[in-house]
Design an enzyme around this catalytic site. Structure first.
Site, PDB file in Angstrom:
ATOM      1  CG  ASP A  81      -2.652   0.715   0.940  1.00  0.00           C
ATOM      2  OD1 ASP A  81      -2.408   1.610   0.303  1.00  0.00           O
ATOM      3  OD2 ASP A  81      -2.013   1.980   2.241  1.00  0.00           O
ATOM      4  CG  HIS A  82       0.385   4.722   0.612  1.00  0.00           C
ATOM      5  ND1 HIS A  82      -0.846   5.797  -0.222  1.00  0.00           N
ATOM      6  CD2 HIS A  82      -1.573   4.336   1.236  1.00  0.00           C
ATOM      7  CE1 HIS A  82      -2.090   5.820  -0.524  1.00  0.00           C
ATOM      8  NE2 HIS A  82      -2.695   5.379   0.571  1.00  0.00           N
ATOM      9  CE1 TYR A 233     -13.208   1.354   9.099  1.00  0.00           C
ATOM     10  CE2 TYR A 233     -11.805  -0.717   9.851  1.00  0.00           C
ATOM     11  CZ  TYR A 233     -12.832   0.733   9.564  1.00  0.00           C
ATOM     12  OH  TYR A 233     -13.221   0.624  11.142  1.00  0.00           O
ATOM     13  CB  THR A 235      -7.499   5.134  10.952  1.00  0.00           C
ATOM     14  OG1 THR A 235      -6.285   6.384  10.538  1.00  0.00           O
ATOM     15  CG2 THR A 235      -7.785   6.359  11.663  1.00  0.00           C
TER      16      THR A 235
HETATM   17  P1  13P Z   1      -7.286   5.137   7.133  1.00  0.00           P
HETATM   18  O1  13P Z   1      -6.577   5.007   7.713  1.00  0.00           O
HETATM   19  O2  13P Z   1      -8.160   6.771   7.083  1.00  0.00           O
HETATM   20  O3  13P Z   1      -9.189   4.488   6.881  1.00  0.00           O
HETATM   21  O4  13P Z   1      -7.105   5.585   5.684  1.00  0.00           O
HETATM   22  C1  13P Z   1      -6.170   3.672   4.666  1.00  0.00           C
HETATM   23  C2  13P Z   1      -6.005   4.079   4.090  1.00  0.00           C
HETATM   24  O5  13P Z   1      -6.520   4.930   2.709  1.00  0.00           O
HETATM   25  C3  13P Z   1      -4.790   3.033   3.525  1.00  0.00           C
HETATM   26  O6  13P Z   1      -4.021   3.265   1.793  1.00  0.00           O
END
Ligand code: 13P
Length: 284
Positions: A81-82, A233, A235
């Site tokens: 991710d990212h 998702y 946080t």
């Molecule tokens: P949140 O932490 O706002 O749920 O976003 C998670 C996210 O976008 C991971 O790439």
């Protein structure tokens, strides 16, 4: 078992649901996410973000993600991710990840496009899929960034550019900015549902929602029905873990070892993710 990102997204389209992509930087979150996928019998994406590498490296937690995904009865994708560099994405593929997001959203357009193309080329060598991002999402998954920028339309993804970007890069999914933010919401999210429809139509690929924490059930459902098939998702799940730990310590103040604390964290994440899964996959 491992399935590809493309297979997971196709399931989402066929079943009108959003596939949850859960960041699992700790072992408790990882086991919780897999347990929930198995319990509800839904495909799910296990994700490791570059920003979480200091918590547990992709070689450590990522190896556990791949191994547990392979032996699970649930259909799971293991996804970078990212990824902010080709090097990080390559580290993920070497560990056995079968999907990656390259995030060049803060770079000038042509630079984002050129590096995304490199990511797609690299992914082909590993038989993996690629997600990229266009438009800017405020905040990060590091638990401290502010969420200024909510509703700033200048940051939203432009459908024409998105169409050009997808056709020139060949990505399998596109993360777009349409009103969500990473992290805690400090103001009401302003979701542009019409923009999601335009983006889905213009690009021809599933749209990815980042900043999936903190939306109402109807908001998730409205996004899914308009073409959002992957919902990132993190946080709120990790926040639930911390709240579970705080409660455990308040209830059991004489605890002097760590292991039961991790169980409390895992159980709290499972409760949180169960609610998310019921909503995203219509399991109510
Ligand atoms: P949140 O932490 O706002 O749920 O976003 C998670 C996210 O976008 C991971 O790439």
């Amino acid at each position: 078992m491992l399935i590809s990102l493309k297979e997971a997204l196709a399931y989402g389209e066929e079943n009108n649901c959003g596939i949850a992509a859960i960041n699992t930087p700790t072992f408790e979150m990882l086991v919780a996410a897999i347990n929930v996928a198995e319990r509800f019998d839904v495909p799910l994406i296990l994700a490791h973000a570059e920003v979480h590498d200091p918590v547990n490296s992709i070689e450590n937690i990522g190896s556990a993600m791949v191994a547990l995904a392979k032996r699970s009865s649930a259909k799971l994708v293991v996804h970078v991710d990212h990824g902010e560099s080709i090097e990080f994405i390559k580290r993920g593929f070497e560990v056995g990840f079968n999907s990656a997001m390259y995030d060049g959203s803060r770079l000038p357009y042509e630079e984002n496009l050129a590096i995304t193309k490199e990511a797609v080329k690299l992914a082909k060598q590993y038989g993996a899929n690629v997600e990229a991002e266009l438009g800017v999402m405020p905040g990060r998954e590091d638990g401290k960034d502010s969420t200024t920028g909510i509703g700033d339309r200048a940051l939203y993804t432009d459908p024409q550019l998105a169409a050009d970007f997808v056709s020139r890069t060949g990505v399998d999914a596109l993360a777009c900015s349409f009103g969500t933010v990473h992290g805690l919401y400090k103001a009401e999210p302003k979701l542009d549902y019409d923009l999601i429809v335009e983006l889905r139509k213009a690009t021809g690929v599933p749209i990815v929602m980042h900043g999936g924490s903190g939306l109402a059930t109807e908001e998730y459902r409205s996004c899914i029905s308009r073409g959002v098939q992957k919902i990132n998702y993190y946080t709120y799940a990790d926040k639930a873990a911390l709240e579970g730990v705080k409660k455990f310590l308040a209830d059991e103040p004489d605890t002097y070892v760590m292991a039961p604390v991790t169980v409390a964290a895992q159980e709290a994440v499972e409760r949180d993710l169960s609610e998310l899964v019921k909503c995203l996959y219509n399991k109510n």
